[in-house]
Design a protein around this motif. Structure first.
Motif, PDB file in Angstrom:
ATOM      1  N   PRO A  30       3.972   5.546  10.678  1.00 21.41           N
ATOM      2  CA  PRO A  30       3.801   4.385   9.833  1.00 21.41           C
ATOM      3  C   PRO A  30       3.491   4.629   8.400  1.00 21.41           C
ATOM      4  O   PRO A  30       3.031   5.690   8.082  1.00 21.41           O
ATOM      5  CB  PRO A  30       2.972   3.546  10.691  1.00 21.41           C
ATOM      6  CG  PRO A  30       1.920   4.477  11.089  1.00 21.41           C
ATOM      7  CD  PRO A  30       2.674   5.831  11.289  1.00 21.41           C
ATOM      8  N   ARG A  31       3.460   3.281   7.774  1.00 21.40           N
ATOM      9  CA  ARG A  31       3.264   3.668   6.180  1.00 21.40           C
ATOM     10  C   ARG A  31       2.359   2.371   5.931  1.00 21.40           C
ATOM     11  O   ARG A  31       2.915   1.239   5.975  1.00 21.40           O
ATOM     12  CB  ARG A  31       4.358   3.530   5.302  1.00 21.40           C
ATOM     13  CG  ARG A  31       4.357   4.503   4.120  1.00 21.40           C
ATOM     14  CD  ARG A  31       5.211   4.686   3.128  1.00 21.40           C
ATOM     15  NE  ARG A  31       4.458   4.575   1.738  1.00 21.40           N
ATOM     16  CZ  ARG A  31       3.989   5.850   1.399  1.00 21.40           C
ATOM     17  NH1 ARG A  31       3.907   6.619   2.075  1.00 21.40           N
ATOM     18  NH2 ARG A  31       3.282   5.645   0.079  1.00 21.40           N
ATOM     19  N   PHE A  32       0.967   2.642   5.708  1.00 25.15           N
ATOM     20  CA  PHE A  32       0.155   1.247   5.277  1.00 25.15           C
ATOM     21  C   PHE A  32       0.592   0.962   4.284  1.00 25.15           C
ATOM     22  O   PHE A  32       0.636   1.662   2.911  1.00 25.15           O
ATOM     23  CB  PHE A  32      -1.149   2.074   5.448  1.00 25.15           C
ATOM     24  CG  PHE A  32      -1.807   2.424   6.747  1.00 25.15           C
ATOM     25  CD1 PHE A  32      -1.320   2.177   7.816  1.00 25.15           C
ATOM     26  CD2 PHE A  32      -3.015   3.133   6.767  1.00 25.15           C
ATOM     27  CE1 PHE A  32      -1.584   2.723   8.965  1.00 25.15           C
ATOM     28  CE2 PHE A  32      -3.578   3.349   8.210  1.00 25.15           C
ATOM     29  CZ  PHE A  32      -3.092   3.266   9.263  1.00 25.15           C
ATOM     30  N   GLU A  33       0.594  -0.546   3.907  1.00 28.09           N
ATOM     31  CA  GLU A  33       1.087  -1.121   3.089  1.00 28.09           C
ATOM     32  C   GLU A  33      -0.052  -1.389   1.919  1.00 28.09           C
ATOM     33  O   GLU A  33       0.192  -1.656   0.824  1.00 28.09           O
ATOM     34  CB  GLU A  33       1.726  -2.607   3.226  1.00 28.09           C
ATOM     35  CG  GLU A  33       0.569  -3.571   3.859  1.00 28.09           C
ATOM     36  CD  GLU A  33       0.277  -3.332   5.454  1.00 28.09           C
ATOM     37  OE1 GLU A  33      -0.257  -4.419   5.825  1.00 28.09           O
ATOM     38  OE2 GLU A  33       0.719  -2.378   5.822  1.00 28.09           O
ATOM     39  N   ARG A  34      -1.416  -0.990   2.115  1.00 30.39           N
ATOM     40  CA  ARG A  34      -2.523  -1.033   1.179  1.00 30.39           C
ATOM     41  C   ARG A  34      -3.518  -0.070   1.461  1.00 30.39           C
ATOM     42  O   ARG A  34      -3.330   0.639   2.622  1.00 30.39           O
ATOM     43  CB  ARG A  34      -3.017  -2.266   1.552  1.00 30.39           C
ATOM     44  CG  ARG A  34      -3.615  -2.793   2.619  1.00 30.39           C
ATOM     45  CD  ARG A  34      -4.211  -4.119   2.542  1.00 30.39           C
ATOM     46  NE  ARG A  34      -4.685  -4.596   4.028  1.00 30.39           N
ATOM     47  CZ  ARG A  34      -5.840  -3.913   4.424  1.00 30.39           C
ATOM     48  NH1 ARG A  34      -6.542  -3.068   3.755  1.00 30.39           N
ATOM     49  NH2 ARG A  34      -5.955  -4.499   5.704  1.00 30.39           N
ATOM     50  N   ASN A  35      -4.234   0.208   0.661  1.00 33.61           N
ATOM     51  CA  ASN A  35      -5.594   1.025   0.898  1.00 33.61           C
ATOM     52  C   ASN A  35      -6.436   0.606   1.546  1.00 33.61           C
ATOM     53  O   ASN A  35      -6.621  -0.642   1.808  1.00 33.61           O
ATOM     54  CB  ASN A  35      -6.123   1.354  -0.565  1.00 33.61           C
ATOM     55  CG  ASN A  35      -5.144   2.384  -1.521  1.00 33.61           C
ATOM     56  OD1 ASN A  35      -4.239   3.128  -0.972  1.00 33.61           O
ATOM     57  ND2 ASN A  35      -5.552   2.551  -2.546  1.00 33.61           N
ATOM     58  N   TYR A  50      -1.385   7.949   6.183  1.00 35.29           N
ATOM     59  CA  TYR A  50      -0.236   7.098   6.101  1.00 35.29           C
ATOM     60  C   TYR A  50      -0.001   6.613   4.727  1.00 35.29           C
ATOM     61  O   TYR A  50       0.293   5.373   4.688  1.00 35.29           O
ATOM     62  CB  TYR A  50      -0.262   6.038   7.193  1.00 35.29           C
ATOM     63  CG  TYR A  50      -0.527   6.669   8.641  1.00 35.29           C
ATOM     64  CD1 TYR A  50       0.375   7.855   8.993  1.00 35.29           C
ATOM     65  CD2 TYR A  50      -1.272   6.360   9.376  1.00 35.29           C
ATOM     66  CE1 TYR A  50       0.230   8.393  10.167  1.00 35.29           C
ATOM     67  CE2 TYR A  50      -1.404   6.665  10.682  1.00 35.29           C
ATOM     68  CZ  TYR A  50      -0.462   7.978  10.994  1.00 35.29           C
ATOM     69  OH  TYR A  50      -0.852   8.485  12.396  1.00 35.29           O
ATOM     70  N   GLY A  51      -0.198   7.307   3.820  1.00 34.46           N
ATOM     71  CA  GLY A  51       0.099   6.704   2.388  1.00 34.46           C
ATOM     72  C   GLY A  51      -1.059   5.947   1.800  1.00 34.46           C
ATOM     73  O   GLY A  51      -0.880   5.446   0.606  1.00 34.46           O
ATOM     74  N   ALA A  52      -2.329   5.690   2.433  1.00 33.50           N
ATOM     75  CA  ALA A  52      -3.120   4.874   2.073  1.00 33.50           C
ATOM     76  C   ALA A  52      -4.423   5.855   1.384  1.00 33.50           C
ATOM     77  O   ALA A  52      -4.485   6.841   2.321  1.00 33.50           O
ATOM     78  CB  ALA A  52      -3.668   4.056   2.958  1.00 33.50           C
ATOM     79  N   SER A  54      -2.634   2.068  12.333  1.00 35.13           N
ATOM     80  CA  SER A  54      -2.413   0.514  12.057  1.00 35.13           C
ATOM     81  C   SER A  54      -3.815   0.226  11.224  1.00 35.13           C
ATOM     82  O   SER A  54      -4.970   0.791  11.522  1.00 35.13           O
ATOM     83  CB  SER A  54      -2.268  -0.205  13.410  1.00 35.13           C
ATOM     84  OG  SER A  54      -2.969  -1.472  13.095  1.00 35.13           O
TER      85      SER A  54
END
Lengths: 410, 292
Positions: A28-33, A70-72, A333
């Motif tokens: 997944p890619r977390f949309e925020r930190n 996950y990007g965060a 998540s």
């Protein structure tokens, strides 16, 4: 025949592994930190511990944020609770309601930790306790939303009782500071001591206020009572005073003495040559023991950044950050409930070996080290000698103990 | 319990009483002469301890390091106190007590934050020189060697204060101002200068107490709290503003505390307050005559 069966098994295994990975879907890619709210003491004498924990936490974040989760990135904000439960609670409220942090972390003050824990339960926000040691946090007052990465008074009491019960002492004296931690560690020690060796007797006990500057009258009085051994329930600057007074009047030579964290670096380093030799103590972290590559590497990196070697709070701060990152990786998540489920039973690699976040009580299962203060030419302060690692199973209260304590607490 | 044990314990209590006396005497002096309840007296005590540590640390290895530290710390706190008095406090003497308490409370907060900025939150240890380390056995009790210094310092300070109050002109005026400040002003004496000297001396004593206590305890932020409360209690049970009251109060406080410990160790926490309550029940205005 056998070869064919093996081949089939191997193929089945590969398929199963592929399917299960596919079942989890792509990363997944977390949309925020991820935002962590830290409430701790950054003023007054306990600030030494608060700052050390924060340094360990920061060091771990450097490692974690290099690749991120996950990007965060994991970010944090701190609030100074000034060693007051009221201030701590209002800071926690502000962090959750205004700053909208994903989880709370703190504090050195057991009373504050318990207050924030009740608030975290009501708000359904995860709260990880990282320095304070009251066993109530994950014991009688534990719940779904509170975790602890710090050893606690139940573990310390059990460990010291386990280590002292094998020696020939029966008549004990207890001296302690009159505050939450002093009572908690003393009660736990005596409970487990009675269990480990039913014939022990308590000759007497002495209590003093926190911040009592002159302990000479207290310790001479205990000396005059001539117990076989003494247990002290004290921490922080109060601990330093007990040790200094012991050294000056030659207490430990005459009455064998045990104190939880007496062998800890945060205690012994500021004392320098003023610390007494021969005092028994326990701690869950020592920068020079065990001499494993993982621990050596952690100490080296910590010292490059902060100059001083890490104390136990730094170790707690460090593993807390890694528990958080790993739990988010496992949860895939940012959901709080899924984070909690991921953290339950999670095992991570730490400088002292693999540590499990026990699912039954949300308590990090840490081994404790038992040893005796001694001089070492390598260091300008005392270190622990005759070290013994007390394994998790000897130290941790059982899950049944916890269930019983929680049932009674209700 | 043998009587030797009690005697030994009294001796142990006396050395603590000496520190309490030195600090409480400073508080009492300011309270008596200036009528100012100096809430930042405790902060000066803490600063005294930190300065003593810094000086001793800077002179590491020098044989007289402790003695230099013991001299420098009180001078430093007297300077801090005088600076506050001459710039701010001297403008407020006409105000009511509540204002003065608020003002000194504010200064306490500022000084404590400055200590935090200057020395940081870690606690420090001042190790006394070799010859004062360890303990001597007196009456079967291990008395720290350094406590002999404390036992000597108390009477010295008491003697010095007596000489100041009775043998110097400014001391006599200060004594007169303590009893009847209007009368002194009517006589045309510059009360302001007397106030400055008395205040400076009070602050000097706070710093001396802090420096003397430094080798026996953890030098840390917050070490001022307990002592400030105890000093106020001593000044109250001794009689407000009465120097000898401070002496009697500290001796009672220190000795009753340590002997009480021998009898009921589990109630040690409550002793100082029980003693204060007991004295005030019998003598609500303190043991000796209050100058207020």
């Amino acid at each position: 025949m056998r070869m064919r069966r093996l081949a089939v098994l191997a193929i089945l295994g590969t398929v199963a592994a592929t399917v299960s990975r596919a079942g989890a879907g792509p990363s997944p890619r977390f949309e925020r930190n991820i935002k962590v709210g830290i409430v701790d003491t950054y003023s007054g004498p306990p600030a030494v511990f608060g700052n050390d924990a924060l340094n360990g936490f920061r060091l771990a974040l450097e490692e974690i944020n290099r690749d991120g989760v996950y990007g965060a990135r994991i970010e944090f904000v701190t609030r100074d609770e000034k060693f007051s439960p009221e201030i701590g609670l209002s800071m926690a409220r502000e962090l959750v309601l205004q700053e909208r942090v994903d989880l709370l972390v703190g504090t050195i003050n057991s009373a504050t930790a318990l207050a924030i824990s009740a608030f975290a339960r009501e708000q359904r926000v995860p709260f990880i306790v990282w320095i304070s040691k009251s066993e109530q946090i994950t014991g009688a007052k534990g719940h779904r939303y509170v975790f602890s990465t710090s050893e606690n008074t139940a573990m310390a009491g059990k460990a010291l009782a386990y280590a002292l019960a094998r020696r020939g002492y029966t008549r004990f004296w207890i001296g302690a500071e009159d505050y939450e931690y002093g009572h908690a560690v003393t009660n736990s020690f005596w409970r487990f001591m009675k269990r480990a060796k039913p014939e022990v007797t308590l000759l007497g006990q002495t209590w003093w206020r926190t911040g009592e500057p002159d302990l000479v009258p207290y310790l001479t009085q205990i000396l005059q009572a001539r117990p076989d051994a003494a247990f002290f329930g004290t921490g922080g600057a109060g601990m330093a005073n007990v040790l200094r007074t012991m050294k000056v009047i030659g207490f430990a030579e005459r009455v064998p003495s045990a104190i939880h964290t007496a062998i800890d670096v945060t205690v012994l380093r500021p004392l320098g040559a003023a610390a007494p030799e021969g005092v028994w103590g326990t701690t869950d972290y020592l920068f020079y023991y065990p001499e494993s590559p993982a621990n050596r590497e952690f100490v080296r990196r910590f010292q490059t950044v902060y100059r001083d070697p890490p104390g136990f709070p730094a170790f707690h701060g460090y593993i807390t950050a890694h528990f958080i990152a790993e739990a988010y990786r496992k949860a895939r998540s940012l959901d709080r409930e899924r984070f909690i489920e991921a953290l339950e039973g999670l095992r991570i690699r730490t400088p002292v070996g693999e540590v499990e976040m026990r699912a039954c009580d949300h308590q990090a299962a840490l081994p404790l080290f038992f040893g005796r203060t001694k001089r070492d030419p390598q260091f300008p302060f005392l270190v622990a000698g005759d070290l013994l690692t007390l394994p998790v199973r000897e130290v941790m209260p059982t899950c049944e103990d916890i269930q019983r304590a929680r049932a009674q607490g209700r | 319990m043998d009587s030797m044990a009690v005697l030994g314990q009294i001796l142990v209590g006396l050395s603590r009483a000496m520190i309490l006396f030195i600090v409480a005497a400073g508080l009492s002096l300011v309270l008596g002469v200036l009528r100012v309840p100096n809430v930042f007296h405790g902060s000066l005590y803490m600063i005294g301890a930190f300065v003593a540590w810094t000086v001793a640390e800077a002179l590491e290895g020098h044989p007289a390091r402790l003695w230099v530290a013991l001299a420098a710390a009180p001078l430093a706190t007297a300077a801090v106190g005088l600076a506050v008095e001459r710039t701010l406090l001297c403008r407020l003497y006409q105000r009511e007590h509540l204002m003065l308490i608020l003002f000194t409370f504010g200064v306490m907060l500022i000084l404590n934050d400055l200590v935090k900025l200057g020395w940081g939150p870690t606690y420090r240890s001042l190790v006394p020189p070799e010859e004062l380390q360890g303990a001597v056995s007196i009456l079967g009790v291990a008395l720290p060697r350094y406590n002999l210094v404390l036992l000597g310092a108390g009477p010295l300070v008491a003697g010095g204060l007596w000489l100041f109050a009775h043998r110097t002109r400014i001391g006599k005026i200060a004594r007169a101002a303590a009893t009847d400040r209007e009368m002194v002003a009517v006589l045309g004496i510059d009360v302001s200068r007397v106030f400055a000297v008395a205040f400076g001396m009070g602050c000097l004593l706070a710093g001396l107490g802090g420096a003397l206590v430094a080798p026996t305890t953890s030098i840390t932020l917050g070490m001022d709290h307990t002592l400030l409360i105890e000093s106020f209690l001593i000044v109250i049970i001794g009689g407000l503003g009465n120097l000898w009251g401070a002496l009697v109060g500290s001796l009672l406080f220190g000795v009753a505390h340590s002997v009480g410990l021998l009898i009921w160790p589990q109630f040690a926490v409550a002793f100082p307050y029980a003693i204060t309550a007991g004295v005030l029940l019998v003598r609500p205005r303190g043991l000796l005559r209050s100058v207020w």
